[in-house]
Write a protein that holds these residues in place. Structure first.
Motif, PDB file in Angstrom:
ATOM      1  N   ALA A  21     -13.518 -27.970 -21.148  1.00  0.00           N
ATOM      2  CA  ALA A  21     -12.996 -29.070 -21.961  1.00  0.00           C
ATOM      3  C   ALA A  21     -13.320 -28.917 -23.447  1.00  0.00           C
ATOM      4  N   LYS A  22     -12.268 -28.885 -24.252  1.00  0.00           N
ATOM      5  CA  LYS A  22     -12.433 -28.885 -25.724  1.00  0.00           C
ATOM      6  C   LYS A  22     -13.275 -30.069 -26.176  1.00  0.00           C
ATOM      7  N   ASN A  23     -12.964 -31.248 -25.655  1.00  0.00           N
ATOM      8  CA  ASN A  23     -13.627 -32.448 -26.177  1.00  0.00           C
ATOM      9  C   ASN A  23     -15.032 -32.648 -25.608  1.00  0.00           C
ATOM     10  N   PHE A  94     -10.594 -28.878 -38.220  1.00  0.00           N
ATOM     11  CA  PHE A  94     -10.732 -29.457 -36.874  1.00  0.00           C
ATOM     12  C   PHE A  94     -11.582 -30.721 -36.926  1.00  0.00           C
ATOM     13  N   ARG A  95     -11.450 -31.521 -35.863  1.00  0.00           N
ATOM     14  CA  ARG A  95     -12.106 -32.822 -35.804  1.00  0.00           C
ATOM     15  C   ARG A  95     -13.596 -32.719 -35.485  1.00  0.00           C
ATOM     16  N   GLY A  96     -13.943 -31.630 -34.784  1.00  0.00           N
ATOM     17  CA  GLY A  96     -15.312 -31.455 -34.308  1.00  0.00           C
ATOM     18  C   GLY A  96     -16.333 -31.463 -35.431  1.00  0.00           C
ATOM     19  N   SER A 123      -4.095 -43.383 -38.724  1.00  0.00           N
ATOM     20  CA  SER A 123      -5.459 -43.594 -39.217  1.00  0.00           C
ATOM     21  C   SER A 123      -6.486 -43.132 -38.185  1.00  0.00           C
ATOM     22  N   ARG A 124      -7.469 -42.428 -38.689  1.00  0.00           N
ATOM     23  CA  ARG A 124      -8.563 -41.963 -37.821  1.00  0.00           C
ATOM     24  C   ARG A 124      -9.866 -42.291 -38.539  1.00  0.00           C
ATOM     25  N   ASN A 125     -10.207 -43.572 -38.476  1.00  0.00           N
ATOM     26  CA  ASN A 125     -11.365 -44.035 -39.243  1.00  0.00           C
ATOM     27  C   ASN A 125     -12.671 -43.562 -38.628  1.00  0.00           C
ATOM     28  N   LEU A 126     -13.723 -43.593 -39.468  1.00  0.00           N
ATOM     29  CA  LEU A 126     -15.056 -43.200 -38.993  1.00  0.00           C
ATOM     30  C   LEU A 126     -16.082 -44.288 -39.294  1.00  0.00           C
ATOM     31  N   ASP A 127     -15.586 -45.517 -39.537  1.00  0.00           N
ATOM     32  CA  ASP A 127     -16.512 -46.595 -39.916  1.00  0.00           C
ATOM     33  C   ASP A 127     -17.538 -46.893 -38.825  1.00  0.00           C
ATOM     34  N   PHE A 128     -17.161 -46.755 -37.551  1.00  0.00           N
ATOM     35  CA  PHE A 128     -18.145 -47.042 -36.484  1.00  0.00           C
ATOM     36  C   PHE A 128     -19.305 -46.039 -36.567  1.00  0.00           C
ATOM     37  N   HIS A 129     -18.960 -44.778 -36.875  1.00  0.00           N
ATOM     38  CA  HIS A 129     -20.006 -43.746 -37.002  1.00  0.00           C
ATOM     39  C   HIS A 129     -20.935 -44.128 -38.171  1.00  0.00           C
ATOM     40  N   THR A 163     -14.433 -50.670 -30.924  1.00  0.00           N
ATOM     41  CA  THR A 163     -13.694 -50.173 -29.755  1.00  0.00           C
ATOM     42  C   THR A 163     -14.441 -48.929 -29.284  1.00  0.00           C
ATOM     43  N   PRO A 164     -14.303 -48.577 -28.006  1.00  0.00           N
ATOM     44  CA  PRO A 164     -15.145 -47.480 -27.487  1.00  0.00           C
ATOM     45  C   PRO A 164     -14.710 -46.102 -27.968  1.00  0.00           C
ATOM     46  N   SER A 165     -15.076 -45.790 -29.206  1.00  0.00           N
ATOM     47  CA  SER A 165     -14.709 -44.500 -29.804  1.00  0.00           C
ATOM     48  C   SER A 165     -15.401 -43.357 -29.063  1.00  0.00           C
ATOM     49  N   LEU A 190     -16.357 -44.339 -22.108  1.00  0.00           N
ATOM     50  CA  LEU A 190     -16.616 -43.981 -20.702  1.00  0.00           C
ATOM     51  C   LEU A 190     -16.028 -42.621 -20.340  1.00  0.00           C
ATOM     52  N   GLU A 191     -15.459 -41.918 -21.307  1.00  0.00           N
ATOM     53  CA  GLU A 191     -14.761 -40.663 -21.005  1.00  0.00           C
ATOM     54  C   GLU A 191     -15.697 -39.680 -20.290  1.00  0.00           C
ATOM     55  N   PRO A 192     -15.150 -38.905 -19.332  1.00  0.00           N
ATOM     56  CA  PRO A 192     -15.983 -37.924 -18.623  1.00  0.00           C
ATOM     57  C   PRO A 192     -16.668 -36.933 -19.567  1.00  0.00           C
ATOM     58  N   ALA A 305      -4.611 -41.380 -20.797  1.00  0.00           N
ATOM     59  CA  ALA A 305      -5.154 -40.696 -21.988  1.00  0.00           C
ATOM     60  C   ALA A 305      -4.086 -40.534 -23.053  1.00  0.00           C
ATOM     61  N   THR A 306      -4.392 -40.966 -24.271  1.00  0.00           N
ATOM     62  CA  THR A 306      -3.431 -40.814 -25.377  1.00  0.00           C
ATOM     63  C   THR A 306      -3.043 -39.355 -25.580  1.00  0.00           C
ATOM     64  N   ASP A 307      -3.981 -38.427 -25.290  1.00  0.00           N
ATOM     65  CA  ASP A 307      -3.674 -37.011 -25.511  1.00  0.00           C
ATOM     66  C   ASP A 307      -2.622 -36.492 -24.533  1.00  0.00           C
ATOM     67  N   LEU A 308      -2.348 -37.234 -23.468  1.00  0.00           N
ATOM     68  CA  LEU A 308      -1.283 -36.814 -22.536  1.00  0.00           C
ATOM     69  C   LEU A 308      -0.014 -37.637 -22.728  1.00  0.00           C
ATOM     70  N   ARG A 328      -1.417 -47.186 -27.716  1.00  0.00           N
ATOM     71  CA  ARG A 328      -2.350 -48.212 -28.171  1.00  0.00           C
ATOM     72  C   ARG A 328      -3.592 -47.657 -28.853  1.00  0.00           C
ATOM     73  N   ILE A 329      -3.754 -46.317 -28.853  1.00  0.00           N
ATOM     74  CA  ILE A 329      -4.990 -45.777 -29.445  1.00  0.00           C
ATOM     75  C   ILE A 329      -4.759 -45.354 -30.901  1.00  0.00           C
ATOM     76  N   PHE A 330      -3.655 -44.644 -31.157  1.00  0.00           N
ATOM     77  CA  PHE A 330      -3.393 -44.145 -32.510  1.00  0.00           C
ATOM     78  C   PHE A 330      -2.112 -44.757 -33.060  1.00  0.00           C
ATOM     79  N   ASP A 331      -2.089 -45.006 -34.386  1.00  0.00           N
ATOM     80  CA  ASP A 331      -0.916 -45.675 -34.961  1.00  0.00           C
ATOM     81  C   ASP A 331       0.152 -44.713 -35.462  1.00  0.00           C
ATOM     82  N   GLY A 332      -0.051 -43.390 -35.258  1.00  0.00           N
ATOM     83  CA  GLY A 332       0.976 -42.444 -35.726  1.00  0.00           C
ATOM     84  C   GLY A 332       1.154 -41.289 -34.760  1.00  0.00           C
ATOM     85  N   ARG A 333       1.407 -41.607 -33.487  1.00  0.00           N
ATOM     86  CA  ARG A 333       1.453 -40.516 -32.519  1.00  0.00           C
ATOM     87  C   ARG A 333       2.821 -40.368 -31.869  1.00  0.00           C
ATOM     88  N   PHE A 334       3.896 -40.570 -32.646  1.00  0.00           N
ATOM     89  CA  PHE A 334       5.225 -40.417 -32.059  1.00  0.00           C
ATOM     90  C   PHE A 334       6.072 -39.377 -32.789  1.00  0.00           C
TER      91      PHE A 334
END
Ligand SMILES: CC(=O)N[C@H]1[C@@H](OP(=O)(O)OP(=O)(O)OC[C@H]2O[C@@H](n3ccc(=O)[nH]c3=O)[C@H](O)[C@@H]2O)O[C@H](CO)[C@@H](O)[C@@H]1O
Ligand SMILES: C=C(OP(=O)(O)O)C(=O)O
Length: 425
Positions: A21-23, A94-96, A123-129, A163-165, A190-192, A305-308, A328-334
């Motif tokens: 798994a990448k993530n 990359f995001r990592g 938007s991919r905010n990092l305010d929770f971090h 939200t559970p980032s 809760l992601e695996p 999963a939004t990635d699928l 419902r997770i990302f506002d620009g994924r279409f």
């Protein structure tokens, strides 16, 4: 420039090997940097561009890293970290990148983030971090494109996520492992993959309770040690190969896939007419019946999963009726919708909702991958399109799926990965 060329029309049959798994591996590389001595060994590491970038970034901060690609094994010695700077040239790709911050704070007292990449999904905010680090005692200074975070010894505190980032949870857990005292993180992801990272940290000596419950408690410890850990299977890669069987009306055996990790994705594919069967440690996926339309609402795990979401949009083009997709997770994924429409699909997008009018025959043409999963979704569309589909930029696919052309060809698909020069285009 990398491009993928897909000639459609073949029904996929055979065995596919699912990558690690990448993530999960990206936060694990960040976690390995927390160990002050010894060598960490990560196994089942996917040979993808994001891992190559993470290796470069770990080397840039001073770690010694060997990526034995043919063995799918990383060996990381982080006993000497020398620089808190995550340089833009690597960090922007990359995001990592964000997952290196806790180790730099603990080991060097500061982290300088010159850029953060990853899929362009709105938007991919990092305010929770940042708010979490602040509550643990760090000072965060955001100046234009550079973020400077400084910390003395972090001190445990009650934390929460709005939200559970996914990476937010991983980062706050990593930051809490070596903080003084107790940290409780409410509304944790809760992601695996998060649970696999917690398993590795626990093996390293961290004291973490409550993974998978939404409330995580971390008792800070003095040191973490280097360990060996095998990365979990990539549920997104498994989902894509299951959908390759679904879209072509084929039958594939997935080795290294975990059906349970698909969550709601499994049930939605079943509603579309896909059959899953586990046989010991392998997963069979088959689609014989006509594809039925589907209603998808993306959500955090175990939701869809939004990635699928992009891959299933491609499959829905062939379904017999109208499918509804709510992101419902990302506002620009279409961005994929426009590319599939170039291939003959009829997809309407309004805000966070897409309506896919199926079935529409697809025809091959030149299309653009706007992000990793829209790229692999276009490969799926190409498998059933009439003629040739050419997808650029293939680098985005290579960021997260290993050896796509080889693994698809092993199933009977006609997929080539090519390096194009400006003169070709
Ligand atoms: C490397 C990695 O693991 N990437 C995954 C991770 O990304 P990532 O961890 O970046 O995704 P998050 O779960 O953090 O983001 C989800 C949503 O929360 C918002 N948010 C997040 C953090 C924050 O501080 N503030 C905030 O508002 C984001 O803007 C986004 O709308 O989870 C995503 C959602 O499952 C996946 O698509 C990505 O593949
Ligand atoms: C959004 C994704 O990745 P990242 O967070 O690494 O950009 C993804 O894997 O689809």
């Amino acid at each position: 420039m990398v491009r993928y060329r897909v000639r459609g029309g073949n029904v996929l049959r055979g065995t596919a090997f699912i990558q690690g798994a990448k993530n999960a591996v990206l936060p694990m590389i960040g976690a390995a940097l927390l160990a002050t001595e010894g060598r960490t060994v990560l196994r089942n590491v996917p040979v993808i561009e994001d891992v190559r970038r993470a290796v470069e970034l770990a080397q840039a901060v001073g770690a010694t890293v060997e990526f034995h690609e043919s063995e799918r094994t990383l060996v990381i010695d982080a006993s000497r970290l020398t620089s808190p700077v995550l340089p833009a040239a690597i960090a922007n790709r990359f995001r990592g990148t964000v997952l290196f911050v806790p180790a730099l704070l603990h080991r060097l007292g500061e982290a300088v983030i010159e850029g953060i990449g990853g899929c362009n999904l709105g938007s991919r905010n990092l305010d929770f971090h940042y708010n979490g680090y602040k509550r643990l005692g760090a000072v965060v200074n955001e100046q234009e494109s550079v973020i400077h975070i400084k910390a003395g010894k972090l001190v445990g505190a009650p934390l929460y996520l709005d939200t559970p980032s996914h990476t937010g949870t991983e980062n706050l857990v990593m930051a809490a492992t070596l903080a003084k005292g107790t940290t409780v993180i409410e509304n944790a992801a809760l992601e695996p993959e998060v649970l696999d990272v917690i398993a590795m940290l626990t093996r390293m000596g961290a004291k973490i309770r409550g993974g998978g419950t939404g409330f995580i408690t971390v008792e800070g410890v003095e040191n973490l040690k280097a360990v060996e850990h095998t990365v979990m299977p990539d549920r997104l890669d498994a989902g894509v190969f299951a959908m390759a069987a679904a879209i072509t009306g084929g039958e594939v055996t997935l080795v290294g896939a975990e059906l349970q990790h698909l969550g709601v994705v499994r049930w939605k594919l079943e509603q579309m007419g896909v059959e899953f069967e586990t046989n010991g440690a392998v997963l069979h996926v088959r689609r014989e019946k006509p594809l039925r339309p589907i209603n998808v609402i993306t959500d955090t795990y175990p939701g869809f999963a939004t990635d699928l979401q992009s891959p299933i949009m491609a499959v829905a083009c062939l379904a017999d009726g109208t499918s509804y997709i709510h992101e419902r997770i990302f506002d620009g994924r279409f961005a994929l919708a426009g590319e599939l429409n170039k291939m003959g699909a009829k997809i309407e997008v309004q805000g966070s909702r897409a309506v896919v009018h199926g079935p529409t025959p697809l025809r091959g043409t030149q299309v653009t991958a706007h992000d990793l999963r829209s790229g692999i979704a276009l490969v799926l569309a190409g498998l059933v399109a009439e003629g040739e589909t050419v997808i650029e930029s293939g680098y985005l696919i290579d960021r997260g799926h290993s050896a796509v052309a080889e693994r698809m060809r092993a199933l009977g698909a006609n997929v080539e990965r090519e390096i194009s020069t400006p003169a070709d285009r």
